[in-house]
Motif scaffolding. Structure first.
Motif, PDB file in Angstrom:
ATOM      1  N   ALA A  36      56.890  57.204 -72.032  1.00 35.63           N
ATOM      2  CA  ALA A  36      57.859  57.072 -70.940  1.00 35.63           C
ATOM      3  C   ALA A  36      57.876  55.634 -70.416  1.00 35.63           C
ATOM      4  CB  ALA A  36      57.512  58.055 -69.819  1.00 35.63           C
ATOM      5  N   ARG A  37      56.700  55.025 -70.305  1.00 36.19           N
ATOM      6  CA  ARG A  37      56.605  53.629 -69.862  1.00 36.19           C
ATOM      7  C   ARG A  37      57.420  52.711 -70.758  1.00 36.19           C
ATOM      8  NH1 ARG A  37      52.254  49.963 -71.461  1.00 36.19           N
ATOM      9  NH2 ARG A  37      52.896  50.733 -73.499  1.00 36.19           N
ATOM     10  N   ASN A  38      57.338  52.927 -72.067  1.00 33.60           N
ATOM     11  CA  ASN A  38      58.079  52.087 -73.009  1.00 33.60           C
ATOM     12  C   ASN A  38      59.586  52.200 -72.793  1.00 33.60           C
ATOM     13  OD1 ASN A  38      55.616  51.349 -74.058  1.00 33.60           O
ATOM     14  ND2 ASN A  38      55.813  52.598 -75.902  1.00 33.60           N
ATOM     15  N   MET A  39      60.048  53.402 -72.479  1.00 34.51           N
ATOM     16  CA  MET A  39      61.481  53.568 -72.207  1.00 34.51           C
ATOM     17  C   MET A  39      61.869  52.833 -70.929  1.00 34.51           C
ATOM     18  SD  MET A  39      62.300  57.449 -73.402  1.00 34.51           S
ATOM     19  CE  MET A  39      60.708  58.241 -73.544  1.00 34.51           C
ATOM     20  N   LEU A  40      61.042  52.949 -69.884  1.00 34.71           N
ATOM     21  CA  LEU A  40      61.320  52.232 -68.637  1.00 34.71           C
ATOM     22  C   LEU A  40      61.315  50.725 -68.863  1.00 34.71           C
ATOM     23  CD1 LEU A  40      59.004  54.235 -66.195  1.00 34.71           C
ATOM     24  CD2 LEU A  40      61.502  54.227 -66.164  1.00 34.71           C
ATOM     25  N   ARG A  41      60.343  50.251 -69.584  1.00 35.20           N
ATOM     26  CA  ARG A  41      60.149  48.814 -69.775  1.00 35.20           C
ATOM     27  C   ARG A  41      61.157  48.209 -70.746  1.00 35.20           C
ATOM     28  NH1 ARG A  41      54.905  47.543 -72.907  1.00 35.20           N
ATOM     29  NH2 ARG A  41      56.337  48.172 -74.559  1.00 35.20           N
ATOM     30  N   ASP A  42      61.423  48.902 -71.847  1.00 37.00           N
ATOM     31  CA  ASP A  42      62.158  48.292 -72.957  1.00 37.00           C
ATOM     32  C   ASP A  42      63.586  48.786 -73.149  1.00 37.00           C
ATOM     33  OD1 ASP A  42      59.704  47.071 -73.508  1.00 37.00           O
ATOM     34  OD2 ASP A  42      59.137  48.615 -74.958  1.00 37.00           O
ATOM     35  N   GLU A  43      63.883  49.997 -72.731  1.00 33.65           N
ATOM     36  CA  GLU A  43      65.160  50.595 -73.111  1.00 33.65           C
ATOM     37  C   GLU A  43      66.142  50.815 -71.972  1.00 33.65           C
ATOM     38  OE1 GLU A  43      64.934  53.820 -75.969  1.00 33.65           O
ATOM     39  OE2 GLU A  43      62.816  53.320 -76.295  1.00 33.65           O
ATOM     40  N   PRO A  92      47.521  42.801 -63.068  1.00 33.10           N
ATOM     41  CA  PRO A  92      48.792  42.134 -62.767  1.00 33.10           C
ATOM     42  C   PRO A  92      49.156  41.032 -63.773  1.00 33.10           C
ATOM     43  CG  PRO A  92      47.478  42.356 -60.765  1.00 33.10           C
ATOM     44  CD  PRO A  92      46.607  42.782 -61.921  1.00 33.10           C
ATOM     45  N   GLU A  93      48.168  40.437 -64.407  1.00 35.50           N
ATOM     46  CA  GLU A  93      48.432  39.386 -65.402  1.00 35.50           C
ATOM     47  C   GLU A  93      48.958  39.965 -66.717  1.00 35.50           C
ATOM     48  OE1 GLU A  93      48.352  36.148 -64.601  1.00 35.50           O
ATOM     49  OE2 GLU A  93      47.861  36.904 -62.602  1.00 35.50           O
ATOM     50  N   SER A  94      48.621  41.196 -66.977  1.00 34.68           N
ATOM     51  CA  SER A  94      49.068  41.886 -68.185  1.00 34.68           C
ATOM     52  C   SER A  94      49.320  43.349 -67.807  1.00 34.68           C
ATOM     53  CB  SER A  94      48.004  41.783 -69.285  1.00 34.68           C
ATOM     54  OG  SER A  94      48.438  42.433 -70.442  1.00 34.68           O
ATOM     55  N   PRO A  95      50.446  43.614 -67.122  1.00 37.00           N
ATOM     56  CA  PRO A  95      50.685  44.945 -66.565  1.00 37.00           C
ATOM     57  C   PRO A  95      50.735  46.038 -67.627  1.00 37.00           C
ATOM     58  CG  PRO A  95      52.506  43.447 -66.052  1.00 37.00           C
ATOM     59  CD  PRO A  95      51.531  42.691 -66.875  1.00 37.00           C
ATOM     60  N   ARG A  96      50.191  47.168 -67.282  1.00 30.30           N
ATOM     61  CA  ARG A  96      50.180  48.327 -68.169  1.00 30.30           C
ATOM     62  C   ARG A  96      51.365  49.244 -67.873  1.00 30.30           C
ATOM     63  NH1 ARG A  96      44.837  51.630 -69.414  1.00 30.30           N
ATOM     64  NH2 ARG A  96      44.310  49.488 -69.799  1.00 30.30           N
ATOM     65  N   TRP A  97      51.758  49.331 -66.600  1.00 31.08           N
ATOM     66  CA  TRP A  97      52.774  50.287 -66.174  1.00 31.08           C
ATOM     67  C   TRP A  97      53.996  49.581 -65.592  1.00 31.08           C
ATOM     68  CZ3 TRP A  97      51.431  54.221 -68.683  1.00 31.08           C
ATOM     69  CH2 TRP A  97      50.098  54.555 -68.825  1.00 31.08           C
ATOM     70  N   TYR A  98      55.158  50.177 -65.846  1.00 26.98           N
ATOM     71  CA  TYR A  98      56.440  49.605 -65.427  1.00 26.98           C
ATOM     72  C   TYR A  98      57.261  50.632 -64.667  1.00 26.98           C
ATOM     73  CZ  TYR A  98      55.706  45.332 -68.014  1.00 26.98           C
ATOM     74  OH  TYR A  98      55.219  44.122 -68.431  1.00 26.98           O
ATOM     75  N   MET A  99      58.249  50.127 -63.954  1.00 28.80           N
ATOM     76  CA  MET A  99      59.177  50.981 -63.229  1.00 28.80           C
ATOM     77  C   MET A  99      60.569  50.355 -63.274  1.00 28.80           C
ATOM     78  SD  MET A  99      57.890  50.304 -59.358  1.00 28.80           S
ATOM     79  CE  MET A  99      57.689  48.690 -58.680  1.00 28.80           C
ATOM     80  N   VAL A 100      61.547  51.116 -62.858  1.00 29.42           N
ATOM     81  CA  VAL A 100      62.920  50.637 -62.700  1.00 29.42           C
ATOM     82  C   VAL A 100      63.355  51.000 -61.283  1.00 29.42           C
ATOM     83  CG1 VAL A 100      63.534  50.886 -65.153  1.00 29.42           C
ATOM     84  CG2 VAL A 100      63.958  52.793 -63.568  1.00 29.42           C
ATOM     85  N   ASP A 101      64.451  50.445 -60.830  1.00 31.08           N
ATOM     86  CA  ASP A 101      65.047  50.858 -59.565  1.00 31.08           C
ATOM     87  C   ASP A 101      66.258  51.732 -59.864  1.00 31.08           C
ATOM     88  OD1 ASP A 101      63.169  49.320 -58.281  1.00 31.08           O
ATOM     89  OD2 ASP A 101      64.593  47.853 -57.497  1.00 31.08           O
ATOM     90  N   VAL A 102      66.414  52.786 -59.065  1.00 28.19           N
ATOM     91  CA  VAL A 102      67.524  53.716 -59.238  1.00 28.19           C
ATOM     92  C   VAL A 102      68.288  53.849 -57.936  1.00 28.19           C
ATOM     93  CG1 VAL A 102      66.355  55.022 -61.061  1.00 28.19           C
ATOM     94  CG2 VAL A 102      66.141  55.777 -58.686  1.00 28.19           C
ATOM     95  N   LYS A 103      69.579  54.162 -58.083  1.00 26.89           N
ATOM     96  CA  LYS A 103      70.453  54.377 -56.933  1.00 26.89           C
ATOM     97  C   LYS A 103      71.169  55.711 -57.115  1.00 26.89           C
ATOM     98  CE  LYS A 103      74.186  52.432 -54.247  1.00 26.89           C
ATOM     99  NZ  LYS A 103      74.930  51.230 -53.934  1.00 26.89           N
ATOM    100  N   LEU A 104      71.235  56.485 -56.048  1.00 23.55           N
ATOM    101  CA  LEU A 104      71.915  57.776 -56.092  1.00 23.55           C
ATOM    102  C   LEU A 104      73.409  57.578 -56.351  1.00 23.55           C
ATOM    103  CD1 LEU A 104      71.762  60.862 -55.729  1.00 23.55           C
ATOM    104  CD2 LEU A 104      72.177  60.472 -53.291  1.00 23.55           C
TER     105      LEU A 104
END
Length: 157
Positions: A36-43, A92-104
């Protein structure tokens, strides 16, 4: 444009919580699965749309649509020892987890239940990842035909 489905437990963060957020926008944090992280980060890209799915609820189901308004960036909750999404191995120098921002974009008039979606599993929703046995991913792609069909039945009944 790509389409997605993102899951949240309504006890933790519901579509109503998103509706009350400033500008109806928030970060989609706390994802701790590498696929799931890869989809958030890359796709996921700005302008993509996602179904908002209430999981671990009775009944579970799709409750609305969000737009991706900021592409993947490091999930700061992983670095905060006071946050329940803290990951001591994340740096923080090499983050493992990612997120995106969403709007309703749209809160559905009714919940489109998992049970109702399963009624179409052999036909219009054949191959829909949410309906796969044992699927527990909190982020998943949705094909354009599945997106169109789900939108059409969300307005029915």
């Amino acid at each position: 444009m790509k389409y997605w489905l993102i899951k949240s437990e309504p006890g933790s963060f519901s579509i109503d919580d998103l509706a009350r957020a400033p500008r109806k926008t928030t970060c989609w944090d706390g994802v701790r699965n590498y696929q799931a992280r890869n989809m958030l980060r890359d796709e996921m890209k700005r302008g993509d749309l996602a179904f908002f799915y209430h999981s671990n609820s009775e009944p579970p189901g799709i409750v609305g649509i969000v737009e991706i308004v900021r592409e993947g960036y490091p999930d700061h909750t992983a670095f905060d020892p006071d946050d329940h999404h803290f990951d001591a191995r994340s740096d923080p120098e090499s983050p493992r987890w990612y997120m995106v921002d969403v709007k309703l974009v749209d809160k559905f008039e009714r919940l489109l239940s998992l049970r109702e979606l399963k009624e179409y599993a052999g036909d219009q929703l054949a191959g829909f990842q949410l309906l796969a046995r044992g699927n527990r991913l909190s982020v998943m792609p949705v094909s354009a035909p599945h997106w169109k069909f789900i939108n059409s039945i969300s307005k029915a009944k």
